[in-house]
Scaffold this active site. Structure first.
Site, PDB file in Angstrom:
ATOM      1  CG  ASP A   1      -3.004  -3.031  -0.401  1.00  7.61           C
ATOM      2  OD1 ASP A   1      -2.335  -3.357  -1.510  1.00  7.61           O
ATOM      3  OD2 ASP A   1      -2.474  -3.153   0.754  1.00  7.61           O
TER       4      ASP A   1
ATOM      5  CD  GLU B   1       1.328  -1.744  -3.439  1.00  8.69           C
ATOM      6  OE1 GLU B   1       0.463  -2.724  -4.147  1.00  8.69           O
ATOM      7  OE2 GLU B   1       2.442  -2.064  -2.869  1.00  8.69           O
TER       8      GLU B   1
ATOM      9  CE  LYS C   1       0.888  -5.951  -5.960  1.00 10.54           C
ATOM     10  NZ  LYS C   1       0.437  -5.283  -4.629  1.00 10.54           N
TER      11      LYS C   1
ATOM     12  CG  ASP D   1       4.968  -0.864   0.708  1.00 14.87           C
ATOM     13  OD1 ASP D   1       4.673  -1.782   1.231  1.00 14.87           O
ATOM     14  OD2 ASP D   1       4.099  -0.334  -0.172  1.00 14.87           O
TER      15      ASP D   1
END
Length: 611
Positions: free
Chosen positions: A10, A173, A72, A195
């Protein structure tokens, strides 16, 4: 020899996590510090050494302009993207334009691509796994936000290559979280994964039954997460300080980093407390000189909720849209899973419970579940490769419309959002001008009607069309999306068979030469890091021997002091130890190796005498 195991990673905005299947079950691998997550932080130290993880985060305040976090958020983005402009003004490090209209980060005079920086984090997670397993690891499944576009997906895969990994699959994810949630259970239900992580928000709805995980709908925002919550607190602190002291803390890199750390800590503390104190002594010296200024204030949970109310609202609005796109109501949802560190925030939990009219399922770990699901998917892929039938089947979707630009500047959609991947679709187009001998194919991704409002993935020319009046030459355009969600496009003249095809690569992607240069630099860095590790181990062993020798001296002196020869041996030994102590303090690699031998012999000598 490399391990045949596949690790699941992850790659998070704030923290990253790695997991592996062991004895038929997924488990998270702790790093050397015993922590199950590692900060996604990269730094360039003054001595040129690259720091990753906790060691990089610890020195962020004193080296703010050379410490990168939240990379990211800008991976795979183009320089002119609004998210990049926002990020530039929110971080203490320098974000600059790259040679391909891409985004780079400048550290100590050198520009680094975002895949290169993310690759450093992935390499650290690879090392964590290898240290734990005791063998090299090559294969990995890496997770990404469900709402990542093609450019962001490809950039993440590039980061995996830079890390020395064979990325056998990129998965979303929320989907990974659902895989971990359903592992080992016989579920028959519709699950919604909410999420909210450090940089992105995703909502995915899945039908789970008989081992099949079918994604019905995915939606999200790739620039909505914990960093935005932190920035609201940073702005509140900075505005308050500006009002009181007439000094803008955000103009000072070190002060901005201290604000960032304080905001993140306060946000976390307010998940369990009603109020928290923020105390930053000597935060800045006024530009005109004078005594250093201090920042001291109190942040109540209610104020944090006021500052971030619109961010939580956006999450709920996206969730509502996803349900409508899926043709479902809250009554159709069997379980709601909260994933990502930001779902610990009480107001987020309250709003989710309020929206779904039920308490979310607390059976998953918000920071670990995604990596666990990636490990589950990796094991299933290896079983499939070995000819075995895996216990689970994953059917994911593409999160955006895909198509080409047509006459009038509009998007002609060929593959609609939430279509199961892998997939392909074709459409016939005709020429729009008389005697048109070539056609430009502009590949778009997005959900807007006007072509200019969507993301341009790439473009190419199909040439050699025959001279004919408009509308009489037909071109077939075919889109294909693989299991990683990466797009390829083919165009063919239906009469002559002339064709062109591309695997869509974003204009801001790294060139082959750049990738080669990064890989060579990483190889050199890995060798240097290994050498440093060996030197550190030698130094630690020398220091241990010195401590033992110091403890043994009193007893050894009684024995050696009985004879003149013994006294001479004692003097020589003490002289050798003092020289060794100086060599250990100096840290020269060659000297340390020689010193280790001297200390080992001396230790044996005094140990024997002290018995």
């Amino acid at each position: 020899m490399a391990s045949n195991k596949v690790i699941g990673i992850d790659l998070g905005t704030t923290n990253s996590c790695v997991a592996v299947m062991e004895n038929g079950a997924p488990r998270v691998i702790p790093n050397k510090g015993g922590y199950k997550t590692t900060p996604s932080v990269i730094a360039a130290a003054e001595n040129g050494r690259r720091l990753v993880g906790q060691i990089a985060k610890r020195q962020a305040v004193t080296n703010a302009e050379n410490t990168v976090y939240a990379a990211k958020r800008i991976i795979g983005r183009k320089w002119g993207h609004p998210a990049v402009e926002t990020a530039r003004h929110a971080v203490p490090y320098a974000i600059v334009e790259g040679p391909h209209g891409d985004v780079r980060v400048r550290l100590r005079g050198r520009d680094h691509s975002i895949p290169e920086l993310s690759g450093a984090v992935l390499a650290e997670m690879k090392k964590v796994a290898e240290d734990f397993l005791g063998e090299p690891v090559e294969k990995a499944v890496i997770t990404i936000p469900a709402y990542f576009n093609d450019g962001q997906r490809q950039a993440t895969k590039d980061a995996g290559v830079i890390a020395g990994l064979d990325v056998i699959r990129i998965i979303n994810e929320p989907t990974a979280a659902a895989l971990a949630f359903g592992f080992g259970k016989k579920l028959q239900k519709t699950v919604c994964v909410f999420d909210l992580g450090g940089g992105t928000f995703d909502i995915s709805i899945l039908d789970i039954g008989d081992g099949v995980y079918e994604v019905v709908c995915a939606a999200g925002d790739t620039f909505l997460g914990g960093e935005d919550f932190d920035n609201r607190v940073i702005d509140w602190l900075a505005f308050g300080f500006m009002k009181d002291q007439n000094v803008d803390l955000r103009q000072d890199r070190m002060a901005l980093q201290r604000l960032k750390d304080a905001a993140e800590t306060a946000k976390c503390e307010l998940s369990t407390a009603d109020t928290t104190s923020i105390n930053l002594p000597f935060i800045i010296t006024p530009p005109g000189g004078g005594e250093a200024l201090h920042l001291q204030t109190t942040l109540p949970r209610q104020k944090l909720e006021e500052l971030t109310a619109d961010l939580v609202d956006r999450c709920i609005q996206i969730t509502d849209r996803a349900l409508k796109d899926a043709g479902l109501t809250v009554k159709d949802i069997g379980d709601v899973l909260l994933v990502g560190g930001m779902t610990r925030m009480p107001i987020v939990q309250h709003r989710v419970e309020e929206f779904f009219k039920r308490s979310p399922n607390k059976g998953v770990h918000p920071d670990e579940v995604v990596a666990l699901g990636a490990a589950v998917q990796g094991a299933a892929l290896m079983e499939q490769e070995a000819g075995k039938k895996p216990d689970m089947l994953l059917l994911d979707v593409t999160s955006h419309n895909l198509g080409i630009m047509v006459a009038g500047g509009y998007l002609q959609t060929l593959i609609e959002a939430n279509t199961t991947v892998p997939c392909s679709a074709s459409h016939l187009f005709t020429t729009v001008r008389d005697n048109q001998t070539q056609v430009k194919i502009v590949v778009l991704q997005g959900n807007e009607r006007r072509a200019e409002d969507n993301e341009v993935l790439g473009e190419f020319l199909l040439t050699g069309l025959r001279d004919a009046p408009r509308g009489q030459v037909t071109v077939e355009v075919t889109f294909e999306i693989n299991s990683d969600g990466i797009v390829s496009v083919h165009a063919r003249d239906t009469e002559t068979g002339a064709q062109q095809s591309i695997t869509v690569t974003t204009a801001s992607a790294l060139t082959d030469d750049e990738m080669k240069g990064i890989l060579e630099a990483n190889k050199a860095e890995a060798l240097a890091s290994k050498s440093r590790d060996q030197t550190d181990q030698t130094r630690l062993e020398c220091e241990r021997l010195l401590r033992d020798i110091d403890k043994l001296w009193p007893e050894a002196e009684k024995v050696f002091g009985a004879t003149e020869a013994g006294k001479a041996t004692l003097r020589n030994s003490k002289s050798a130890v003092e020289k060794a102590r100086a060599d250990v303090a100096g840290g020269d690699k060659a000297a340390l190796q020689e010193t280790l031998g001297v200390l080992q012999r001396t230790h044996q000598l005094v140990k024997g005498a002290a018995r």
